[in-house]
Design a protein around this motif. Sequence first.
Motif, PDB file in Angstrom:
ATOM      1  N   VAL A 331       0.841  -1.202   0.000  1.00 40.45           N
ATOM      2  CA  VAL A 331       0.000   0.000   0.000  1.00 40.45           C
ATOM      3  C   VAL A 331       0.875   1.251   0.000  1.00 40.45           C
ATOM      4  CG1 VAL A 331      -1.703   1.315   1.323  1.00 40.45           C
ATOM      5  CG2 VAL A 331      -1.910  -1.175   1.133  1.00 40.45           C
ATOM      6  N   PHE A 332       1.896   1.239   0.816  1.00 32.00           N
ATOM      7  CA  PHE A 332       2.856   2.344   0.906  1.00 32.00           C
ATOM      8  C   PHE A 332       3.453   2.641  -0.470  1.00 32.00           C
ATOM      9  CE2 PHE A 332       7.144   3.920   1.634  1.00 32.00           C
ATOM     10  CZ  PHE A 332       7.053   4.744   2.750  1.00 32.00           C
ATOM     11  N   GLY A 333       3.857   1.595  -1.196  1.00 38.87           N
ATOM     12  CA  GLY A 333       4.386   1.778  -2.544  1.00 38.87           C
ATOM     13  C   GLY A 333       3.360   2.385  -3.479  1.00 38.87           C
ATOM     14  N   SER A 334       2.109   1.979  -3.327  1.00 34.03           N
ATOM     15  CA  SER A 334       1.053   2.538  -4.151  1.00 34.03           C
ATOM     16  C   SER A 334       0.855   4.028  -3.869  1.00 34.03           C
ATOM     17  CB  SER A 334      -0.252   1.764  -3.898  1.00 34.03           C
ATOM     18  OG  SER A 334      -1.250   2.106  -4.820  1.00 34.03           O
ATOM     19  N   LEU A 335       1.017   4.440  -2.616  1.00 32.74           N
ATOM     20  CA  LEU A 335       0.926   5.864  -2.273  1.00 32.74           C
ATOM     21  C   LEU A 335       2.058   6.650  -2.925  1.00 32.74           C
ATOM     22  CD1 LEU A 335      -0.010   5.588   1.520  1.00 32.74           C
ATOM     23  CD2 LEU A 335      -1.560   5.848  -0.428  1.00 32.74           C
ATOM     24  N   LEU A 336       3.249   6.056  -2.980  1.00 33.32           N
ATOM     25  CA  LEU A 336       4.360   6.696  -3.694  1.00 33.32           C
ATOM     26  C   LEU A 336       4.036   6.857  -5.175  1.00 33.32           C
ATOM     27  CD1 LEU A 336       7.363   4.833  -2.037  1.00 33.32           C
ATOM     28  CD2 LEU A 336       7.104   7.323  -2.116  1.00 33.32           C
ATOM     29  N   ILE A 337       3.419   5.842  -5.764  1.00 29.14           N
ATOM     30  CA  ILE A 337       3.011   5.933  -7.170  1.00 29.14           C
ATOM     31  C   ILE A 337       2.031   7.091  -7.357  1.00 29.14           C
ATOM     32  CG2 ILE A 337       1.641   4.761  -8.945  1.00 29.14           C
ATOM     33  CD1 ILE A 337       2.963   2.126  -8.015  1.00 29.14           C
ATOM     34  N   ALA A 338       1.086   7.247  -6.416  1.00 33.34           N
ATOM     35  CA  ALA A 338       0.116   8.341  -6.516  1.00 33.34           C
ATOM     36  C   ALA A 338       0.808   9.699  -6.504  1.00 33.34           C
ATOM     37  CB  ALA A 338      -0.889   8.246  -5.363  1.00 33.34           C
ATOM     38  N   LEU A 339       1.814   9.860  -5.656  1.00 29.38           N
ATOM     39  CA  LEU A 339       2.547  11.127  -5.607  1.00 29.38           C
ATOM     40  C   LEU A 339       3.272  11.385  -6.917  1.00 29.38           C
ATOM     41  CD1 LEU A 339       3.997  10.815  -1.986  1.00 29.38           C
ATOM     42  CD2 LEU A 339       2.164  12.346  -2.725  1.00 29.38           C
ATOM     43  N   LEU A 340       3.938  10.366  -7.453  1.00 32.29           N
ATOM     44  CA  LEU A 340       4.658  10.524  -8.718  1.00 32.29           C
ATOM     45  C   LEU A 340       3.707  10.838  -9.868  1.00 32.29           C
ATOM     46  CD1 LEU A 340       7.288   7.660  -8.347  1.00 32.29           C
ATOM     47  CD2 LEU A 340       7.819  10.096  -8.672  1.00 32.29           C
TER      48      LEU A 340
END
Length: 503
Positions: A331-340
Amino acid sequence: MTGNDAPARFTLDPAFGVGKVDPRLFGSFVEHLGRCVYTGIFEPGHPAADEAGLRQDVLGLVRELGVTAIRYPGGNFVSGYKWEDGVGPVEDRPRRLDLAWRSTETNCFGLGEFIDFVTKAGGEPMMALNLGTRGVAEALELQEYANHPGGTALSDRRVAHGAKDPYGIRLWCLGNELDGPWQTGHKTAEEYGRLAAETARAMRQIEPGAELVACGSSGRSMPTFAEWEATVLTQTYDLVDHISLHAYYQEHDGDRDSFLASAVDMESFIESVVATCDHIGARLRSKKRIGLSFDEWNVWYQTRHHEQPSPDWAEAPRLLEDNYTVTDAVVFGSLLIALLRHADRVRIACLAQLVNVIAPIMTEPGGPAWKQTTFYPFAQASRYGRGRVLQVNVTGPTHETARYGTVPLLHATATVDEETGTVTVFAVNRSLENTLPLEVGLRGVAAGRVLGHSVLADADPEATNTLADPERVVPHEGKGTTLSDGTLHAMLEPMSWNVIRLA
């Protein structure tokens, strides 16, 4: 489309970009909360401590994490903080009650120690100002102490404290979460907007190039969300550079499918704030574009915090020390994707927090430091997620979630390093049970080979890294990833974070 064997597809074309990544997208946050500072980054007497009391084992991990901007000293803590308490000889610094976290603050670690830490970590300071119990005068005094070369009472005090050179703080937060009734010095939008505008105007008289962040809503669930931003920006639009966003996510009642789709909410939050900013800009007939500072984000099990009793004015109590699972890391990685994916407007983002408190790095007093599961997605995104973000429009399998409706099983973004031509694909498979075939068309991308496919996944969704087993969850190499005839083919393991790099 819901077929289990159907591939997820998208096409990358350098002609269709989102924006250039600001390195400060990979920022973090150090607050005087729990053990983030004391026995976290700072522990005099520890075998790994340097002459300043900073833990060098932690510093090494912070550098490996790739943190850029570091926000300090809060958070809720800042709204009752006197910066003067944390400068000068340590033996002369007062002990204070911290109302935010019901703790006792010794002030053994203050501004000078923080600047030393940021410098050694290779980062940039992001200083939060107390606009809760203080105001314009105190903000200006801190700015003069920190940044003026010398020849005034406050700048000469810094020199006398051992810092001949100015700290050069250019990034300032105008308070913290002042829309929240829990905040010491809570204000209405009108009250805060006027105070923020007055502070910003005065600070720019000293340093016209100061970069300023106004407080946005504490979260999109706040009853004043959007109205708060609109009111504050109406008063500060031409005086500030960014407005803040804060969001935390956790699994609720065993609903893992919705938890894995948390980034749907984060992206909607970002787009809503952008719309509000642009509406106010249009109303004011301004050509300026306000940036977004997502300066608090993470997975955080807040319900566990609310169930715990408050400490009774203890020093550096163990607070909010979530032990992250591999599920949390995905989930944390997915949040990083959202920011990018929103790098055109999100200029700054701060993972809250850096050590021990809902953090990617854990320590034991007098003992070792180790990496949580969330360490790996952040370190990889910071290392490889630079350059320009390309548009990614996914077609492929979807599934139903209770909170967010129909969502794609694939969440992805991609960056291109325009100097080397290296392309990096970041991808999350949200399926709990099924491998997801991935096909990426490369149009105008001169990729010749696969440099690597890193996977973070585990057969046990509850697997964690602990003091006893600090490397239980680590990335491994993906299998069968190929590049042929201009198409990347990969198989994404169930519930996985993936980093695929193309030369």
